[in-house]
Design an enzyme around this catalytic site. Structure first.
Site, PDB file in Angstrom:
ATOM      1  N   GLY A 120      48.445  18.711  86.606  1.00 23.59           N
ATOM      2  CA  GLY A 120      48.530  19.999  85.942  1.00 23.59           C
ATOM      3  C   GLY A 120      47.362  20.237  85.021  1.00 23.59           C
ATOM      4  O   GLY A 120      46.757  19.303  84.490  1.00 23.59           O
ATOM      5  N   GLY A 162      45.709  21.901  81.447  1.00 18.88           N
ATOM      6  CA  GLY A 162      46.136  21.773  80.060  1.00 18.88           C
ATOM      7  C   GLY A 162      45.816  20.427  79.454  1.00 18.88           C
ATOM      8  O   GLY A 162      46.081  20.196  78.275  1.00 18.88           O
ATOM      9  N   HIS A 163      45.247  19.523  80.289  1.00 14.06           N
ATOM     10  CA  HIS A 163      44.905  18.172  79.813  1.00 14.06           C
ATOM     11  C   HIS A 163      43.384  17.987  79.750  1.00 14.06           C
ATOM     12  O   HIS A 163      42.912  16.848  79.687  1.00 14.06           O
ATOM     13  CB  HIS A 163      45.507  17.122  80.731  1.00 14.06           C
ATOM     14  CG  HIS A 163      46.974  17.253  80.938  1.00 14.06           C
ATOM     15  ND1 HIS A 163      47.860  17.230  79.896  1.00 14.06           N
ATOM     16  CD2 HIS A 163      47.707  17.444  82.076  1.00 14.06           C
ATOM     17  CE1 HIS A 163      49.095  17.386  80.377  1.00 14.06           C
ATOM     18  NE2 HIS A 163      49.020  17.518  81.688  1.00 14.06           N
ATOM     19  N   HIS A 196      53.112  16.289  78.227  1.00 18.73           N
ATOM     20  CA  HIS A 196      53.618  17.640  78.446  1.00 18.73           C
ATOM     21  C   HIS A 196      54.601  18.032  77.351  1.00 18.73           C
ATOM     22  O   HIS A 196      55.292  19.043  77.468  1.00 18.73           O
ATOM     23  CB  HIS A 196      54.305  17.756  79.809  1.00 18.73           C
ATOM     24  CG  HIS A 196      53.488  17.237  80.938  1.00 18.73           C
ATOM     25  ND1 HIS A 196      53.743  16.024  81.543  1.00 18.73           N
ATOM     26  CD2 HIS A 196      52.393  17.756  81.555  1.00 18.73           C
ATOM     27  CE1 HIS A 196      52.854  15.816  82.492  1.00 18.73           C
ATOM     28  NE2 HIS A 196      52.021  16.851  82.512  1.00 18.73           N
ATOM     29  N   GLY A 200      38.780  27.122  43.537  1.00 20.94           N
ATOM     30  CA  GLY A 200      39.663  26.808  42.417  1.00 20.94           C
ATOM     31  C   GLY A 200      39.480  25.447  41.801  1.00 20.94           C
ATOM     32  O   GLY A 200      40.382  24.968  41.108  1.00 20.94           O
ATOM     33  N   ASP A 201      38.323  24.814  42.002  1.00 19.67           N
ATOM     34  CA  ASP A 201      38.163  23.446  41.486  1.00 19.67           C
ATOM     35  C   ASP A 201      36.998  23.302  40.514  1.00 19.67           C
ATOM     36  O   ASP A 201      36.588  22.180  40.209  1.00 19.67           O
ATOM     37  CB  ASP A 201      37.993  22.462  42.641  1.00 19.67           C
ATOM     38  CG  ASP A 201      36.672  22.634  43.377  1.00 19.67           C
ATOM     39  OD1 ASP A 201      35.999  23.677  43.173  1.00 19.67           O
ATOM     40  OD2 ASP A 201      36.304  21.749  44.167  1.00 19.67           O
ATOM     41  N   THR A 228      25.813  33.558  39.570  1.00 14.43           N
ATOM     42  CA  THR A 228      25.976  32.104  39.545  1.00 14.43           C
ATOM     43  C   THR A 228      25.775  31.616  38.117  1.00 14.43           C
ATOM     44  O   THR A 228      25.549  32.412  37.200  1.00 14.43           O
ATOM     45  CB  THR A 228      24.945  31.412  40.458  1.00 14.43           C
ATOM     46  OG1 THR A 228      23.641  31.574  39.885  1.00 14.43           O
ATOM     47  CG2 THR A 228      24.971  31.990  41.867  1.00 14.43           C
ATOM     48  N   ASP A 243      31.796  34.583  36.342  1.00 14.92           N
ATOM     49  CA  ASP A 243      31.549  33.409  37.189  1.00 14.92           C
ATOM     50  C   ASP A 243      31.892  32.136  36.424  1.00 14.92           C
ATOM     51  O   ASP A 243      31.450  31.952  35.280  1.00 14.92           O
ATOM     52  CB  ASP A 243      30.078  33.376  37.602  1.00 14.92           C
ATOM     53  CG  ASP A 243      29.761  32.151  38.437  1.00 14.92           C
ATOM     54  OD1 ASP A 243      30.163  32.123  39.614  1.00 14.92           O
ATOM     55  OD2 ASP A 243      29.135  31.220  37.896  1.00 14.92           O
TER      56      ASP A 243
END
Length: 581
Positions: A58, A60-61, A223, A404-405, A497, A560
């Site tokens: 088949g 898909g592999h 599968h 966010g860091d 910046t 900033d």
């Protein structure tokens, strides 16, 4: 109600044919058998007088099996629909095509699934009735089930290794019987086990099974057939170790018998959706776990070899390897999906190269700190405490414009400097101090911020001499650092910046070259005011550099975070120096 499109295809009905077309159009050594889903070597004249190899199953592999067609591997591959066995007519057409090309015999390689056994078996019998010398071997390398049913062990990624070994034998001109006997023996020392973190879905259908977030399925088929155990996702080391434990457990009837000192070929196979990073981590875990058990890892292949559409998971194949098996494994092939592997033993190879010694230029801790060192220690301490206090404020600003860091990365630098201050003499020489801080920030801060600050400090240190410590010299060093940031970072004032705060501050500090004695703190205070104004101006600027440049400008209404960090650092320096007066 029509299901939303979640696959990059044109239609579920045409995806297999279009994928086969894409494969052969991109590979000069392949062609399609007209009217059938059969991939052929385009140089079939070269199979004359030799055994031809045919495999399939088949779709898909991918890249199995069409990607393994080429000299030294398969002569042809037959594709069915997604997860569906190909029809006997296509298989027979492939066998007859190879026979008509002058092959001395045809070896059909089949994975152990009922549909494949029936359809390939029927085509094999039909070919026999037409006088074709053909034989079929069934690959059953699954180590999942402790008590396999009558259907037997499933055929998994070990099939790909068999393609390689059988293909090398056929290329050398070995007989059909010899190849069958060799492969049959090799299969006794071959086992595979899979694990998945997600299901997959056939185009146009729902997922093959449900797997709650945070769970994984051990021992599933390609599968999406159920496995033998469901548990919470653990670390890569633990998952791989558990897989090898299961594969080699003597109480498991389908286990792989291994003894210390065995040479192994290891295949770490991506079932479809694991990242390259995850695959490399899993590969490392497999090598180390096997070596810790006394095995000798001779070869490793890591990548996508027999997938299950978009399933996020992996399978591990182990094959015991004699010197003859390794010779066949290392033989050249033109198959487009076979990786370019090294023929050097993995175990026993020194995989580490000594790093060159780099002079740090850091001040010796055996010398006294001195008055300048004490002042610099106080300044650094205040900068660190300020950045730690500002962590969440900077993170909040960065969440609106980046990942966010920003506060976290500045905190990492502050904590690293604090630890360094506890165990080091602070050099009174600015050049030495800047060099030490540049190295520390480079190693501990991380991200683009770490690189930028390290660039700034490195260039500033390069501008200073061993004896310089005047305010004007510090201003010149900051100017050199700022220019390095602009040169290598690619940003300019007005790009939203940290430079929008740093550049006006440095411009103001350069006035120290002509300022009268005693005006240093006044100039510094003015520099902070210009930095603060620059940081505030970033509210209305369009981002042209950094991650914020990928965000719609109407969403950027806060200052900033990098510019605000510059203001905080300069303010901390002023406060500390003011207290030292």
């Amino acid at each position: 109600m029509k299901r939303p499109q979640k696959k990059l295809i044109n239609s579920a009905e045409d995806c297999v044919d279009e994928a086969l077309c894409g494969l052969v159009r991109a590979s000069g050594g392949l062609s399609l058998l007209q009217g059938h889903r059969v991939v052929l070597r385009s140089d079939l004249d070269n199979v004359r007088g030799k055994v031809a190899l045919l495999a399939g199953g088949g779709s898909g592999h991918e890249p199995a099996h069409g990607g393994y067609v080429g000299a030294g591997m398969l002569s042809a591959a037959v594709a069915g629909g997604v997860f569906a066995s190909p029809p006997p007519a296509g298989i027979l057409a492939a066998i007859l095509c190879l026979h008509n090309a002058g092959a001395s015999g045809v070896l059909v390689i089949v994975t152990n699934y009922t549909g494949d056994r029936l359809n390939f078996g029927l085509a094999t019998e039909q070919a026999c009735n037409r006088g074709v010398a053909v034989n079929m071997i069934i690959i059953a390398d699954d180590c999942a089930f402790e008590r396999p049913t009558k259907a037997g062990r499933r055929g998994l990624c070990g099939t790909v290794l068999i393609h390689k070994l059988a293909g090398a034998l056929a290329d050398e001109g070995c007989s059909l019987d010899h190849i069958v006997a060799m492969v049959t023996e090799v299969l006794k020392g071959t086992g595979t086990l899979g694990v998945s973190l997600s299901p997959c879905s056939v185009p146009g259908c729902r997922p093959s099974f449900e797997l709650p977030p945070g769970d994984m399925e051990l021992g599933l088929g390609i599968h999406g057939e159920p496995g033998v155990k469901r548990s919470k996702v653990d670390s890569a080391d633990q998952v791989v170790s558990a897989m090898i434990d299961h594969m080699t457990n003597a109480e498991n009837q389908s286990h792989l018998h291994l003894t210390k000192g065995d040479q192994l070929i290891v295949c770490v196979n991506n079932l479809g959706a694991l990242s390259g990073l995850e695959m490399a981590v899993a590969t490392r875990a497999a090598i180390i776990s096997l070596e810790n058990r006394g095995m000798v890892v001779a070869r490793v292949m890591s990548g996508s070899f027999m997938t299950s559409l978009e399933m996020a998971g992996m399978s591990l194949t182990l094959m015991t390897a004699s010197s003859e098996i390794l010779r066949l494994f290392d033989a050249k092939t033109s198959a487009p999906a076979w990786p370019n592997l090294s023929s050097v033993h993995v175990s026993g190879r020194n995989h580490l190269t000594d790093a060159p010694s780099v002079p740090t230029g850091v001040h010796s801790d055996t010398q006294p700190e001195g008055p300048n060192g004490a002042v610099m220690r106080a300044v650094l301490g205040r900068v660190c405490s300020t950045l730690l206090e500002k962590q969440e404020e900077l993170n909040a600003l960065d969440r609106a414009s980046g990942d966010g860091d920003c506060g976290n990365t500045h905190t990492q630098a502050a904590r690293a400097i604090r630890v360094w201050l506890q165990s080091h003499i602070v050099p009174g020489c600015p050049k030495q101090l800047l060099s030490a801080l540049a190295k520390l920030v480079q190693e501990k801060m991380g991200g683009s911020s770490g690189a930028l600050y390290s660039l700034f400090l490195t260039a500033a240190a390069g501008h200073m001499t061993e004896r310089q410590s005047s305010a004007a010299a510090w201003a010149g060093a900051m100017h050199a650092g700022m220019l390095a940031m602009r040169r290598y970072g690619g940003a300019d004032p007005g790009d939203r910046t940290m430079l929008d705060a740093l550049c006006p501050a440095v411009d103001e500090l350069m006035k120290l070259n002509t300022a009268p004695p005693g005006a240093e703190m006044t100039v510094l205070q003015a520099a902070i005011q210009r930095a603060a104004a620059g940081a505030e101006s970033t509210r209305s600027l369009v981002a042209k550099a950094g991650r914020a440049s990928y965000i719609a400008s109407e969403r950027l209404t806060l200052p900033d975070p990098g510019a605000k960090a510059i203001v905080a650092i300069l303010s901390a320096v002023f406060e500390a120096l003011n207290e030292q007066r």
